[in-house]
Write a protein that holds these residues in place. Structure first.
Motif, mmCIF file in Angstrom:
data_model
loop_
_atom_site.group_PDB
_atom_site.id
_atom_site.type_symbol
_atom_site.label_atom_id
_atom_site.label_comp_id
_atom_site.label_asym_id
_atom_site.label_seq_id
_atom_site.Cartn_x
_atom_site.Cartn_y
_atom_site.Cartn_z
ATOM 1 N N GLN A 1 0.731 -1.307 0.039
ATOM 2 C CA GLN A 1 0.088 -0.046 -0.073
ATOM 3 C C GLN A 1 0.863 1.129 -0.032
ATOM 4 O OE1 GLN A 1 -3.369 0.404 2.591
ATOM 5 N NE2 GLN A 1 -4.151 -1.937 2.189
ATOM 6 N N PRO A 2 1.867 1.303 0.926
ATOM 7 C CA PRO A 2 2.697 2.663 0.660
ATOM 8 C C PRO A 2 3.526 2.607 -0.446
ATOM 9 C CG PRO A 2 3.026 1.622 3.127
ATOM 10 C CD PRO A 2 2.093 0.531 2.153
ATOM 11 N N LEU A 3 3.970 1.666 -1.095
ATOM 12 C CA LEU A 3 4.493 1.616 -2.424
ATOM 13 C C LEU A 3 3.562 2.101 -3.298
ATOM 14 C CD1 LEU A 3 6.838 1.262 -4.008
ATOM 15 C CD2 LEU A 3 6.234 -1.311 -4.304
ATOM 16 N N ALA A 4 2.379 1.479 -3.421
ATOM 17 C CA ALA A 4 1.356 2.006 -4.529
ATOM 18 C C ALA A 4 1.180 3.624 -4.161
ATOM 19 C CB ALA A 4 0.157 1.164 -4.192
ATOM 20 N N ARG A 5 1.046 4.247 -3.319
ATOM 21 C CA ARG A 5 1.016 5.493 -3.227
ATOM 22 C C ARG A 5 2.074 6.249 -3.767
ATOM 23 N NH1 ARG A 5 -1.050 4.020 2.254
ATOM 24 N NH2 ARG A 5 -3.061 4.449 2.512
ATOM 25 N N ALA A 6 3.219 5.852 -3.202
ATOM 26 C CA ALA A 6 4.598 6.340 -3.748
ATOM 27 C C ALA A 6 4.533 6.455 -5.168
ATOM 28 C CB ALA A 6 5.737 5.919 -3.125
ATOM 29 N N MET A 7 4.336 5.383 -5.760
ATOM 30 C CA MET A 7 4.592 5.061 -7.094
ATOM 31 C C MET A 7 3.989 6.132 -7.954
ATOM 32 S SD MET A 7 6.467 2.526 -7.904
ATOM 33 C CE MET A 7 6.165 1.716 -9.280
ATOM 34 N N ASN A 8 2.533 6.735 -7.476
ATOM 35 C CA ASN A 8 2.110 7.677 -8.247
ATOM 36 C C ASN A 8 2.354 9.236 -7.749
ATOM 37 O OD1 ASN A 8 0.635 5.951 -9.838
ATOM 38 N ND2 ASN A 8 -1.471 6.742 -9.114
ATOM 39 N N ARG A 9 2.478 9.162 -6.230
ATOM 40 C CA ARG A 9 2.783 10.529 -5.710
ATOM 41 C C ARG A 9 3.880 11.196 -5.674
ATOM 42 N NH1 ARG A 9 -1.849 10.178 -0.703
ATOM 43 N NH2 ARG A 9 -3.182 8.552 -1.744
ATOM 44 N N HIS A 10 4.895 10.397 -6.139
ATOM 45 C CA HIS A 10 6.256 10.802 -6.207
ATOM 46 C C HIS A 10 6.002 11.831 -7.544
ATOM 47 C CE1 HIS A 10 8.796 7.074 -4.995
ATOM 48 N NE2 HIS A 10 9.056 8.128 -4.198
ATOM 49 N N TYR A 11 5.294 11.340 -8.583
ATOM 50 C CA TYR A 11 5.229 12.318 -9.696
ATOM 51 C C TYR A 11 4.156 13.562 -9.066
ATOM 52 C CZ TYR A 11 5.587 14.559 -14.088
ATOM 53 O OH TYR A 11 5.558 15.565 -15.125
ATOM 54 N N ILE A 12 3.186 13.371 -8.656
ATOM 55 C CA ILE A 12 2.322 14.109 -8.498
ATOM 56 C C ILE A 12 2.694 15.237 -7.474
ATOM 57 C CG2 ILE A 12 -0.061 14.604 -7.580
ATOM 58 C CD1 ILE A 12 -0.809 11.664 -8.383
ATOM 59 N N ASP A 13 3.492 14.934 -6.346
ATOM 60 C CA ASP A 13 3.741 15.580 -5.389
ATOM 61 C C ASP A 13 5.078 16.356 -5.797
ATOM 62 O OD1 ASP A 13 1.653 15.002 -4.186
ATOM 63 O OD2 ASP A 13 2.549 13.967 -2.417
ATOM 64 N N ALA A 14 6.190 15.543 -6.310
ATOM 65 C CA ALA A 14 7.599 15.974 -6.327
ATOM 66 C C ALA A 14 8.210 15.938 -7.607
ATOM 67 C CB ALA A 14 8.348 15.203 -5.290
ATOM 68 N N LYS A 15 7.309 15.357 -8.597
ATOM 69 C CA LYS A 15 7.810 15.459 -9.932
ATOM 70 C C LYS A 15 9.114 14.160 -10.091
ATOM 71 C CE LYS A 15 5.203 18.013 -12.287
ATOM 72 N NZ LYS A 15 3.918 17.900 -11.119
ATOM 73 N N ILE A 16 8.875 13.406 -9.308
ATOM 74 C CA ILE A 16 10.060 12.432 -9.372
ATOM 75 C C ILE A 16 9.980 11.299 -10.280
ATOM 76 C CG2 ILE A 16 10.797 10.222 -7.958
ATOM 77 C CD1 ILE A 16 10.515 12.320 -5.274
ATOM 78 N N THR A 17 10.852 10.816 -11.032
ATOM 79 C CA THR A 17 10.558 9.935 -12.086
ATOM 80 C C THR A 17 11.277 8.653 -12.174
ATOM 81 O OG1 THR A 17 12.200 10.995 -13.281
ATOM 82 C CG2 THR A 17 10.278 12.017 -13.776
ATOM 83 N N GLY A 18 11.966 8.401 -10.890
ATOM 84 C CA GLY A 18 12.503 7.156 -10.695
ATOM 85 C C GLY A 18 12.550 6.713 -9.389
ATOM 86 N N ASN A 19 11.911 5.414 -9.313
ATOM 87 C CA ASN A 19 11.477 4.770 -7.937
ATOM 88 C C ASN A 19 12.259 3.416 -7.681
ATOM 89 O OD1 ASN A 19 10.404 3.367 -5.713
ATOM 90 N ND2 ASN A 19 8.292 4.212 -5.967
ATOM 91 N N LEU A 20 13.352 3.360 -6.893
ATOM 92 C CA LEU A 20 14.369 2.227 -6.497
ATOM 93 C C LEU A 20 13.868 2.020 -4.967
ATOM 94 C CD1 LEU A 20 15.575 3.964 -8.787
ATOM 95 C CD2 LEU A 20 17.771 2.665 -8.581
ATOM 96 N N ASN A 21 13.661 0.595 -5.020
ATOM 97 C CA ASN A 21 13.037 -0.063 -3.729
ATOM 98 C C ASN A 21 14.158 -0.882 -3.061
ATOM 99 O OD1 ASN A 21 10.114 0.587 -3.256
ATOM 100 N ND2 ASN A 21 10.418 0.277 -5.347
ATOM 101 N N TRP A 22 14.638 -0.621 -1.727
ATOM 102 C CA TRP A 22 15.199 -1.803 -0.913
ATOM 103 C C TRP A 22 14.274 -2.200 -0.203
ATOM 104 C CZ3 TRP A 22 16.216 -3.119 3.898
ATOM 105 C CH2 TRP A 22 17.278 -4.098 4.057
ATOM 106 N N ALA A 23 14.397 -3.523 0.091
ATOM 107 C CA ALA A 23 15.441 -4.537 -0.773
ATOM 108 C C ALA A 23 14.603 -5.059 -2.142
ATOM 109 C CB ALA A 23 15.528 -5.672 -0.006
ATOM 110 N N LEU A 24 15.538 -5.470 -2.937
ATOM 111 C CA LEU A 24 15.093 -6.099 -4.134
ATOM 112 C C LEU A 24 14.596 -7.410 -3.771
ATOM 113 C CD1 LEU A 24 15.292 -6.563 -7.436
ATOM 114 C CD2 LEU A 24 17.644 -7.628 -6.552
ATOM 115 N N VAL A 25 15.029 -8.074 -2.944
ATOM 116 C CA VAL A 25 14.495 -9.451 -2.396
ATOM 117 C C VAL A 25 15.130 -9.729 -1.014
ATOM 118 C CG1 VAL A 25 16.533 -10.523 -3.454
ATOM 119 C CG2 VAL A 25 14.632 -11.913 -2.901
ATOM 120 N N SER A 26 14.418 -10.110 -0.067
ATOM 121 C CA SER A 26 14.644 -10.225 1.315
ATOM 122 C C SER A 26 15.219 -11.687 1.444
ATOM 123 C CB SER A 26 13.439 -10.127 2.171
ATOM 124 O OG SER A 26 13.788 -10.488 3.659
#
Length: 979
Positions: free
Chosen positions: A294-319
């Motif tokens: 859920q937080p990731l889904a918000r961030a994926m959209n709101r990155h651009y809407i709120d801050a014009k962020i165009t790259g989203n990299l997540n830690w960790a790739l795999v646990s």
């Protein structure tokens, strides 16, 4: 008049209305300004105008971060499970379909959950074959040749003459790029250092070196820092320096939607936006795999809407690290059981897929189609630069009711039927994620959908998307079998022994020394590295199943290259920048010690002495033998000592070298010393509790089912905001009547509060009528403990009730509960908590009292000392600093015959502010006070008392004359009276 034809699909819990629309009338305001219009029934409709000519910023992609030892265990997974995991991560149109892979440039240091190998351990050697990140990059490229690669260092070798930020860093990074080239990779992005500040001169030197050495196409990312609330802190300096300005290609900061929160707001920077550079969230924590979607889904959209962020990299790739670490499960996929092949695909994979399977780097955001709806949905739209395709991503996590969305497509975009995909992120299951709901055919570029709360949707003109279906053929409860042996003759790639995970330093298989044939495991780093976040720890590697029952003997051959010492570790039950467990340390001069290390890295010596010197370049055999609460240290077959201790009762094993020197190990063996309990499989159980904490709280939730999920990092906890009063209980339904002889209880791996110390266990055949079978007290340690029944009983339901817990908040916490069908040893039994409060049966009710203070820090006001929650506190102001003495005055709401003040210091593990010198005064009018007690208290977290002869009073004033580190505080204050 608009004419619509509605179609409804219902798949699982999904419901979506798609409306095929003919031309319709809109109010002039709605037509011109967008936003709310009305449908034919007069209901409000939110309009998204998708204008193909309204180009915004270039989309750079979605990525994953492999760093800090996070991918280590993936290397040892069997096939086909390993390939299945890699497909879920990297294969286009299958799973997460990642666009960017960011890897650590290793420095042989603990960089979160472990160490990554360095390519350059001395200034005059380079080894481009070390480390598994090359393997991971190769597997990613094999699946997606277009994936971008990004390198970033955490720690650094100790040979850097100029320190952490120096010219040597530039040489180190360029050497890594040359290794990448030698391994067949073109690196797209490079950062100078992870979360370690920013150095303008090094960044400029790096840019010049890249040009000079033929790496001019590599883009520099700055600053890769986690620095709230000062996000984008270096941008003004970058823009003010023309040479630095020219050096930096991408502005990347970490967790700009706030680390481990619900990510409802992403932080922009006017100067960063004005720079014109791509803005990235270059490391965004995915949180626990089961709640982070859920937080990731918000961030994926709101990155651009709120801050014009165009790259989203997540830690960790795999646990893919051992789960005795507090943030286990943080990743797109959980892969921590290589011996069985078991893994779990988290819903965050499908959150990524909602963007990555419908777009590519190079697409452009469409400005007018990016925003929020009145109903709480966020939405972004992107278009292809080479075709008329477009995709819209809509998340409705903060919506409270269904909302109709009208889409109007213009600007030369495709008018083909639009496919609709949906994920229900309000459920834990991934079965209802990334579901193809059907297609809708626009009429004159218009169509409508009704979106449900708690969902993520993608509408797209593209095709070819697939939801991967591979599943592991393994059970999460399957443990690594004992006996376990490793002779290091058949090591895997990169010289790494199977299942060994370096915590700090670097261990690799090499030819044996000391006249021994074959291969041995050797610690390689001889210069102390420059650590990341000040890890103070000797070189350490761990291996085994963290859930191993603790009745075993671990033994190993060891050889010192030069004077120093080696350690053998057993019952390692937690790994957080240390190795909590039992350690046998033996030195070259024959001195030895047996000690216990706790989760904070504090050592407690259990036995010590001197034996025959080990010398150097000679082999000796070390052993630790465990049976119940008895721990035996053995050297070369001779018992050094046997002690009784219960701080650690289960866990894995490990090897450690006392300093930054070479030492070798061989013939590791772990064999049982007693029978393992026969445990009822968790797969047959269900769990319920008197209360639980289901909300995402700092990246975790605390459901009852977590106590039987075979993960040590996930926990049940009773509700703690607000606190549900004790007792609290968790009940296991075993699925059928079973003969049971006791239970085992494992607290959270790093719980500072909530460890159950007082308990009862009851059983039932029908789930209604329970009979108590045992009760008692446990020690307030993180060890696995037992509650053994006097005799086996027949039961279907087993209930553990917590009657007392350690620390605050007073909410019991459980990582795992197991029910044994066979008799259990007595482990971890303790005494009733030493709380002086119960000797006072009559306390002034908190509801009658109010509190004031001479000084208080915002958020730590006086009334927090009487709120009944020992997880909060009063604290005198530290900003600005007001030194002791400071007073806290309680108005009891009326006259009471007072006899004592009960003081509970803060319970968060920090001694700062514990009151050490005090006096207590009482008053009936709040003006004239009489001192009734004074003295000193110990500087620890135990409950303390000040007593006096019975004295009538309405007001009681505690004056803290001094406290730890010049501060004073109180978690809870209670006043006793005669009754």
């Amino acid at each position: 008049m608009a004419r619509t034809t509605g179609l409804r699909w219902a798949i699982g819990s999904h419901a979506l209305v798609l409306a095929l629309s003919a031309p319709f009338a809109m109010s002039p305001a709605a037509s011109e300004a967008g936003g709310r219009a009305n449908d034919s029934n007069g209901e409000a409709v939110h309009t998204i105008r998708v204008d193909g000519t309204d180009l915004g910023r270039r989309f750079d992609g979605v990525g994953g971060v492999s760093a800090g030892g996070s991918s280590r265990l993936l290397l040892d997974y069997p096939e086909p499970e390993r390939s299945q995991i890699l497909d879920y991560l990297f294969k286009p149109n299958y799973g997460a379909s990642l666009d960017i892979l960011k890897v650590e440039i290793g420095g042989d240091v603990d960089a979160t959950v472990g160490a990554e190998a360095s390519h350059m351990r001395t200034p005059d050697e380079v080894d481009c074959s070390r480390g598994y990140e090359w393997w991971l990059m190769r597997e990613a490229k094999k699946r997606n040749p277009e994936i971008a690669l990004y390198g970033l260092p955490w720690g650094a070798p100790g040979w850097f003459e100029g320190g952490y930020w120096s010219k040597d860093r530039v040489d180190y990074l360029v050497a890594w790029l040359e290794c990448a080239r030698e391994n067949g990779f073109t690196i797209d992005y490079l950062g100078a250092a992870n979360e370690s500040g920013f150095d303008a001169e090094v960044t400029k030197r790096l840019a010049s070196a890249l040009e000079e050495q033929g790496f001019g196409d590599v883009k520099i990312v700055a600053t890769d820092n986690h620095n709230p609330p000062n996000y984008w802190f270096a941008v003004p300096d970058i823009l003010a320096d023309p040479e630095l300005d020219a050096a930096v290609d991408v502005l990347g900061e970490h967790d700009v939607c706030v680390w481990r929160t619900l990510q409802r707001e992403c932080h922009a920077s006017g100067e960063a936006l004005a720079s014109g550079r791509p803005l990235w969230d270059s490391e965004n924590s995915t949180q626990d795999y089961d709640v982070g979607a859920q937080p990731l889904a918000r961030a994926m959209n709101r990155h651009y809407i709120d801050a014009k962020i165009t790259g989203n990299l997540n830690w960790a790739l795999v646990s893919a690290w051992y789960d005795n670490f507090p943030i286990g499960g943080t990743g797109l996929i959980v892969a921590e059981r290589p011996w069985s092949g078991y893994y779990e695909v988290g819903p965050s994979v499908w959150v990524d897929a909602h963007t990555t399977q419908f777009t590519d780097p190079g697409w452009h955001y469409l400005e007018s189609a990016s925003g929020y709806s009145p109903g709480g949905a966020s939405h972004v739209a992107l278009r292809s630069p080479t075709s008329d395709d477009y995709s819209i991503i809509i998340e409705t996590l903060d919506a409270v009711e269904p909302e109709t969305i009208r889409v109007e497509v213009t600007g030369g975009l495709s008018t083909v039927p639009v496919s609709v995909w949906s994920s229900d992120l309000a459920t834990e299951s991934t079965d209802d994620d990334f579901i193809a709901l059907g297609t809708v055919e626009p009429v004159d570029g218009r169509y409508e959908i009704t979106v449900e709360p708690g969902h993520l949707y993608t509408l797209s003109t593209t095709s070819g998307q697939v939801k991967g279906t591979a599943r592991p053929d393994a059970d999460p409860s399957e443990q690594l079998r004992l006996p376990y042996t490793e002779d290091f003759e058949r090591v895997g790639p990169f010289g790494l022994a199977r299942y060994f995970a370096d915590v700090h330093g670097a261990f690799e298989a090499v030819p044996c020394a000391g006249g021994r044939r074959g291969r041995c495991y050797e610690q390689q780093v001889t210069i102390e590295p420059l650590t990341w976040h000040n890890t103070a720890m000797p070189p350490t590697t761990i291996v085994g199943d963290p859930r191993w029952w603790g009745d075993y003997e671990v033994s190993v051959d060891a050889l010192l290259d030069r004077p120093g010492h080696v350690e053998l570790l057993g019952r390692v039950d937690s790994q957080q920048h240390n190795a909590a467990g039992y350690h046998l340390r033996v030195a070259h001069d024959g001195t030895w010690s047996l000690f216990s290390q706790d989760v904070r890295g504090q050592d407690r010596t259990l036995a010590s002495g001197t034996t025959q010197p080990l010398g150097t370049k000679r082999w000796h055999r070390l052993a630790l033998r465990f049976r119940g609460e008895h721990v035996t240290a053995v050297l070369d077959g001779a018992v050094l000592d046997t002690v009784e201790d219960a701080e650690h009762t289960t866990g894995q094993v490990g090897l450690r070298v006392g300093g930054w020197q070479r030492a070798q190990f061989d013939n590791l063996r772990v064999v049982p010393t007693g029978p393992r309990p026969s445990l009822v499989p968790h797969s047959t159980m269900t769990a319920t509790a008197t209360s639980e904490h289901p909300e995402n709280d700092f990246g975790h939730n605390y459901l009852a089912e977590h106590a039987i999920d075979d993960h040590l990092w996930s926990t049940w906890r009773s509700r703690f905001d607000p606190v549900a009063p004790l007792p609290q209980a968790i009940t296991l339904d075993l699925g059928k009547p079973t003969t049971v002889a006791g239970i085992t209880y494992t607290p959270a791996v790093t719980a500072s509060a909530g460890v159950i110390v007082g308990y009862t266990v009851a059983v039932s055949g029908n789930g209604t009528d329970f009979t108590e079978v045992t009760n008692g007290y446990w020690q307030a340690t993180l060890a696995t403990k037992t509650a053994a029944f006097e005799r086996p009983v027949q039961a279907r339901y087993v209930r553990l009730e917590a009657t007392a817990v350690h620390g605050c908040p007073q909410a019991p916490i459980v990582a795992e509960i197991n029910v044994s069908r066979t008799p259990l040893p007595v482990l971890g039994q303790g005494e009733p908590p030493s709380d002086p409060g119960p000797r006072f049966p009559h306390l002034v009710p908190r509801s009658r009292m109010t509190a004031t203070a001479t000084s208080q820090q915002p958020g730590y006001e006086a009334e927090r000392a009487i709120d009944g929650n020992c997880g909060t506190m009063w604290h005198q102001s530290w900003s600005p600093y007001t030194p002791p003495p400071q007073s806290l005055t309680l108005d009891l709401g009326g006259d009471w015959n007072t006899i004592a003040l009960v003081y509970q210091p803060r319970q968060d593990g920090n001694a700062n502010g514990v009151i050490t010198d005090y006096d207590v005064a009482v008053s009936r009018d709040g003006v004239s006070f009489q001192t009734v007690a004074e003295g000193s208290w110990t500087a620890d977290a135990s409950v303390k008392v000040a007593e006096w002869s019975a004295t009538p009073a309405r007001y009681v004033r505690l004056t803290a004359r001094s406290g730890v580190n010049g501060h004073v505080s109180a978690a809870e204050i209670a006043i006793a009276h005669t009754g």
